[in-house]
Design a protein around this motif. Structure first.
Motif, PDB file in Angstrom:
ATOM      1  N   GLY A 108      38.170  -3.808  -0.419  1.00  0.00           N
ATOM      2  CA  GLY A 108      38.764  -2.995   0.758  1.00  0.00           C
ATOM      3  C   GLY A 108      39.344  -4.221   1.718  1.00  0.00           C
ATOM      4  N   THR A 111      43.019  -2.847   3.156  1.00  0.00           N
ATOM      5  CA  THR A 111      43.032  -1.421   3.924  1.00  0.00           C
ATOM      6  C   THR A 111      42.394  -1.911   5.029  1.00  0.00           C
ATOM      7  OG1 THR A 111      42.218  -0.437   1.845  1.00  0.00           O
ATOM      8  CG2 THR A 111      41.603   0.789   3.850  1.00  0.00           C
ATOM      9  N   LYS A 115      43.264  -1.743   9.272  1.00  0.00           N
ATOM     10  CA  LYS A 115      42.520  -0.974  10.448  1.00  0.00           C
ATOM     11  C   LYS A 115      42.183  -1.933  11.659  1.00  0.00           C
ATOM     12  CE  LYS A 115      39.518   1.717   6.873  1.00  0.00           C
ATOM     13  NZ  LYS A 115      38.106   1.825   6.420  1.00  0.00           N
ATOM     14  N   ASP A 219      32.082  -4.670  -0.367  1.00  0.00           N
ATOM     15  CA  ASP A 219      31.953  -2.997  -0.644  1.00  0.00           C
ATOM     16  C   ASP A 219      30.250  -2.633  -0.551  1.00  0.00           C
ATOM     17  OD1 ASP A 219      31.595  -0.729  -1.837  1.00  0.00           O
ATOM     18  OD2 ASP A 219      33.219  -1.142  -3.061  1.00  0.00           O
ATOM     19  N   THR A 245      32.436  -2.233   3.933  1.00  0.00           N
ATOM     20  CA  THR A 245      33.337  -1.192   3.516  1.00  0.00           C
ATOM     21  C   THR A 245      32.665  -0.245   3.002  1.00  0.00           C
ATOM     22  OG1 THR A 245      34.320  -2.126   1.800  1.00  0.00           O
ATOM     23  CG2 THR A 245      35.611  -2.663   3.932  1.00  0.00           C
ATOM     24  N   LYS A 246      33.265   0.892   3.129  1.00  0.00           N
ATOM     25  CA  LYS A 246      33.209   2.125   2.184  1.00  0.00           C
ATOM     26  C   LYS A 246      31.670   2.691   2.290  1.00  0.00           C
ATOM     27  CE  LYS A 246      36.033   0.361  -1.373  1.00  0.00           C
ATOM     28  NZ  LYS A 246      36.307  -0.081  -2.611  1.00  0.00           N
ATOM     29  N   GLU A 274      38.615   6.004   4.203  1.00  0.00           N
ATOM     30  CA  GLU A 274      40.012   5.401   3.889  1.00  0.00           C
ATOM     31  C   GLU A 274      41.075   5.359   4.763  1.00  0.00           C
ATOM     32  OE1 GLU A 274      41.449   5.981  -0.211  1.00  0.00           O
ATOM     33  OE2 GLU A 274      39.848   7.391  -0.613  1.00  0.00           O
ATOM     34  N   ASP A 275      40.843   6.085   5.811  1.00  0.00           N
ATOM     35  CA  ASP A 275      41.862   6.302   6.749  1.00  0.00           C
ATOM     36  C   ASP A 275      41.988   4.982   7.749  1.00  0.00           C
ATOM     37  OD1 ASP A 275      44.026   8.165   7.413  1.00  0.00           O
ATOM     38  OD2 ASP A 275      43.447   7.866   9.677  1.00  0.00           O
TER      39      ASP A 275
END
Ligand code: GDP
Ligand code: MG
Length: 443
Positions: A108, A111, A115, A219, A245-246, A274-275
């Motif tokens: 991630g 991504t 963010k 993750d 993340t996640k 995910e946004d």
């Protein structure tokens, strides 16, 4: 998963029966929840053992039910499990500030760069991002789009196979273009269990760009397996922080967070979707409060805080009943009253004290303003007067004190009268043996 903790708490608060059974059942629920969240079994066992022991051996502070006490003990232990009192500092200590991202492929990173860029844009910083992942096809485009959405500057060299060179040139150029924060995305194409290779690559790029902070992205699905990676990373870089993340996509989040915390490394953010907006600063206390069911817990913690003040106050009253009352005792008592806030409400929370409420009513009705004034008045008394209030029968003393404190002599006399009424009240209380005994039990 961790969601089961909230259910365990609400079940606990509803159940009836012998306390020991309630504790045991709650502990079992808690263990099940933590282990299903992939928290290390030994950590879970030690934590629940401590909670159980304290819950069964210690008395809750007066005014708190044993179940509430059990929730508070659980809160304390879970906060420790997820990183303790620590509050991450997300504001860069200076600018320009260079952040380098590392982590295995798919964790991630890219991504999260987006963010973070958006997060820091929102704080008013000028942000630039560098696409130094030359391995993954499409990595350049992916980051460029995220940079656009975040309103960040972008640097990349499509087609290039020189990550170190891109990183160096990118940081340089973005700084020149006025970026306060530069975030460098890297490839990290190694899989789980390849920590050495990952950290070696990190060192190579780090040497070229000298980042102010290296962020390891993990993750959450890695669960307690995060421990080894986080540990090596923590040992390898003095400027490291971690983002998990996640957290939204797995039951194993608790395992990842507790494993990282166990290494002593710091988690700064967690990714929750995910946004581009789905990132939050990781504050262990807030995180745990939410796990337990925030609203209830907040008022419980507040109550404990207030009860602590009440406990002190009780001690003072007990002292007053057993010893000589002087202005020093009054001073201490009034200082505590100012700290306690709405007095009557607090006293009502203490079982058994409501009988005393009437006697203490006078103290309860004192305004904050008056208490402050009286403290000032006592500050301009001599030691002799503090120890021997009867000296205030002398008019000249009252006058001198009033001048010193900048008040009217009548106000000094009012305080003196308060002293006399407290003294009288305490004398009456002493006679009521039953109350004394009650107090001994409370104290
Ligand atoms: P990288 O290889 O480390 O750069 O990983 P990417 O940033 O490309 O992310 C890999 C996948 O994870 C993508 O599909 C992302 O949308 C997804 N992802 C990243 N962070 C999160 C998160 O916090 N929650 C969820 N549900 N998905 C995430
Ligand atoms: Mg990537």
């Amino acid at each position: 998963g961790l969601d089961d903790i909230r259910r365990a708490v609400s079940k606990l608060l509803k159940r009836s029966g012998p306390y020991e059974n309630i504790v045991n059942e709650f502990i079992r629920d808690l263990q099940r929840a933590l282990i299903s969240a992939d928290v290390n079994v030994r950590l879970v066992f030690n934590l629940t053992k401590r909670i159980r022991e304290r819950a069964l051996k210690e008395q809750p502070p007066p005014g708190l039910s044993r179940r509430e006490w059990l929730v508070k003990l659980t809160y304390d232990e879970l906060v420790k499990l997820f990183g303790g009192e620590y509050e991450p500092e997300v504001k860069p200590p200076y600018t320009p500030y260079v952040i380098m991202m590392v982590g295995v492929q798919g964790s991630g990173k890219t991504t999260t760069v987006g963010k973070l860029a958006k997060f820091y844009r929102g704080m008013g910083y000028r942000v630039g991002v560098v696409a130094a992942d030359t391995y993954r096809p499409g990595a350049y485009e992916q980051l460029k789009q995220l940079a656009d959405r975040a309103g960040a500057m972008f640097y990349g060299e499509p087609g290039s196979k020189d990550p170190v060179g891109i990183a160096r040139r990118g940081v340089e150029e973005l700084k020149q273009r006025g970026a306060d924060i530069v975030i460098v995305d890297t490839a990290g194409r190694h899989g789980y269990g390849e920590e050495e290779a990952l950290l070696d690559e990190m060192k190579r790029i780090a040497e070229a760009i000298k980042p102010d902070e290296v962020v390891l992205v993990i993750d959450a699905a890695m669960g307690q397996k995060s421990y080894d990676l986080a540990k090596r990373f923590h040992e390898a870089t003095p400027v490291g922080s971690i983002i998990v993340t996640k957290m939204d996509g797995t039951a194993k989040g608790g395992g990842a967070l507790s494993a990282v915390a166990a290494t002593g490394a710091r988690i700064k953010f967690i990714g929750t979707g995910e946004d581009i907006d789905e990132i939050e600063v990781f504050r262990p206390k807030r995180f745990v409060a939410r796990l337990l069911g925030m609203g209830d817990l907040e008022s419980l913690l507040e109550k404990i805080e207030r009860l602590r003040g009440v406990e002190e106050f009780e001690k003072t009253v007990a002292e007053m009943m057993s010893g000589k009352i002087t202005f020093r005792t009054i001073y201490k008592q009034l200082q505590q009253v100012t700290k306690l806030g709405p007095f009557r409400k607090i006293l009502q929370m203490i079982p058994g004290i409501s009988t005393m409420l009437e006697s203490l009513d006078e103290a309860a009705r004192l305004s904050e303003e008056k208490v402050k004034k009286w403290l000032t008045i006592m500050n301009s008394m001599t030691y002799e007067e503090l120890d021997n209030p009867n000296l205030l029968e002398e008019r000249s003393r009252v006058k001198r004190i009033a001048v010193g404190a900048g008040v009217e002599p009548s106000e000094v006399r009012e305080l003196y009268n308060y002293y006399k009424s407290v003294k009288k009240m305490m004398r009456q209380l002493k006679k009521r043996k039953d109350l004394l005994e009650r107090f001994a039990r409370l104290g």
